[in-house]
Design a protein around this motif. Structure first.
Motif, PDB file in Angstrom:
ATOM      1  N   PHE A   8       0.842  -1.185   0.000  1.00 39.60           N
ATOM      2  CA  PHE A   8       0.000   0.000   0.000  1.00 39.60           C
ATOM      3  C   PHE A   8       0.881   1.239   0.000  1.00 39.60           C
ATOM      4  O   PHE A   8       2.017   1.202   0.452  1.00 39.60           O
ATOM      5  CB  PHE A   8      -0.894   0.036   1.256  1.00 39.60           C
ATOM      6  N   SER A   9       0.355   2.336  -0.488  1.00 41.90           N
ATOM      7  CA  SER A   9       1.046   3.620  -0.403  1.00 41.90           C
ATOM      8  C   SER A   9       0.502   4.373   0.791  1.00 41.90           C
ATOM      9  O   SER A   9      -0.677   4.271   1.118  1.00 41.90           O
ATOM     10  CB  SER A   9       0.807   4.445  -1.667  1.00 41.90           C
ATOM     11  N   GLY A  10       1.375   5.146   1.443  1.00 42.28           N
ATOM     12  CA  GLY A  10       0.940   5.908   2.597  1.00 42.28           C
ATOM     13  C   GLY A  10       1.803   7.122   2.828  1.00 42.28           C
ATOM     14  O   GLY A  10       2.715   7.419   2.046  1.00 42.28           O
ATOM     15  N   THR A  11       1.514   7.808   3.895  1.00 43.67           N
ATOM     16  CA  THR A  11       2.260   8.996   4.296  1.00 43.67           C
ATOM     17  C   THR A  11       2.682   8.823   5.743  1.00 43.67           C
ATOM     18  O   THR A  11       1.854   8.514   6.598  1.00 43.67           O
ATOM     19  CB  THR A  11       1.395  10.255   4.147  1.00 43.67           C
ATOM     20  N   PHE A  12       3.961   9.029   6.012  1.00 43.01           N
ATOM     21  CA  PHE A  12       4.523   8.885   7.353  1.00 43.01           C
ATOM     22  C   PHE A  12       4.663  10.262   7.987  1.00 43.01           C
ATOM     23  O   PHE A  12       5.171  11.190   7.359  1.00 43.01           O
ATOM     24  CB  PHE A  12       5.896   8.215   7.259  1.00 43.01           C
ATOM     25  N   TYR A  13       4.194  10.386   9.225  1.00 41.01           N
ATOM     26  CA  TYR A  13       4.359  11.596  10.028  1.00 41.01           C
ATOM     27  C   TYR A  13       5.241  11.233  11.211  1.00 41.01           C
ATOM     28  O   TYR A  13       4.953  10.276  11.924  1.00 41.01           O
ATOM     29  CB  TYR A  13       3.008  12.114  10.515  1.00 41.01           C
ATOM     30  N   ASP A  14       6.283  12.004  11.445  1.00 38.66           N
ATOM     31  CA  ASP A  14       7.224  11.649  12.508  1.00 38.66           C
ATOM     32  C   ASP A  14       6.776  12.071  13.899  1.00 38.66           C
ATOM     33  O   ASP A  14       7.381  11.707  14.893  1.00 38.66           O
ATOM     34  CB  ASP A  14       8.621  12.183  12.209  1.00 38.66           C
ATOM     35  N   GLY A  15       5.727  12.868  14.018  1.00 37.39           N
ATOM     36  CA  GLY A  15       5.224  13.288  15.320  1.00 37.39           C
ATOM     37  C   GLY A  15       6.043  14.394  15.955  1.00 37.39           C
ATOM     38  O   GLY A  15       5.745  14.842  17.054  1.00 37.39           O
ATOM     39  N   LYS A  16       7.086  14.850  15.261  1.00 40.73           N
ATOM     40  CA  LYS A  16       7.948  15.900  15.789  1.00 40.73           C
ATOM     41  C   LYS A  16       7.859  17.176  14.967  1.00 40.73           C
ATOM     42  O   LYS A  16       8.230  18.238  15.438  1.00 40.73           O
ATOM     43  CB  LYS A  16       9.403  15.427  15.802  1.00 40.73           C
ATOM     44  N   SER A  17       7.406  17.060  13.733  1.00 38.92           N
ATOM     45  CA  SER A  17       7.342  18.209  12.835  1.00 38.92           C
ATOM     46  C   SER A  17       6.066  18.103  11.995  1.00 38.92           C
ATOM     47  O   SER A  17       5.334  17.127  12.084  1.00 38.92           O
ATOM     48  CB  SER A  17       8.573  18.227  11.920  1.00 38.92           C
TER      49      SER A  17
END
Length: 75
Positions: A8-17
């Motif tokens: 699957f394709s997705g988007t990662f958010y690091d939770g810091k920015s």
């Protein structure tokens, strides 16, 4: 026969920015593997995931339940 892992394709958010990063997600028997465009990989074990939906037909939101707020949303 060499079965392929669901991808699957997705988007990662690091939770810091506020930055978001495109990733590919591969599902295995034990974990989700996140693969970044530069080839870097992160593996999250299923027992450590929190899953929520953003709406009845909306994307699935995965959050790692330990060691920080890293999250990923399906594209």
């Amino acid at each position: 026969m060499n079965p392929t892992k669901p991808e699957f394709s997705g988007t990662f958010y690091d939770g810091k920015s506020a930055n978001k990063y495109p990733v590919k997600l591969f599902l295995t028997k034990a974990q989700v593997e996140l693969v970044f465009p530069d080839g870097r990989r992160i593996s999250w074990l299923y027992p450590n995931l929190k899953v929520s939906k953003t709406g009845s037909a909306g994307p699935v939101h995965l959050e790692r339940a330990i060691s920080g707020p890293n999250t990923i949303s399906e594209a």
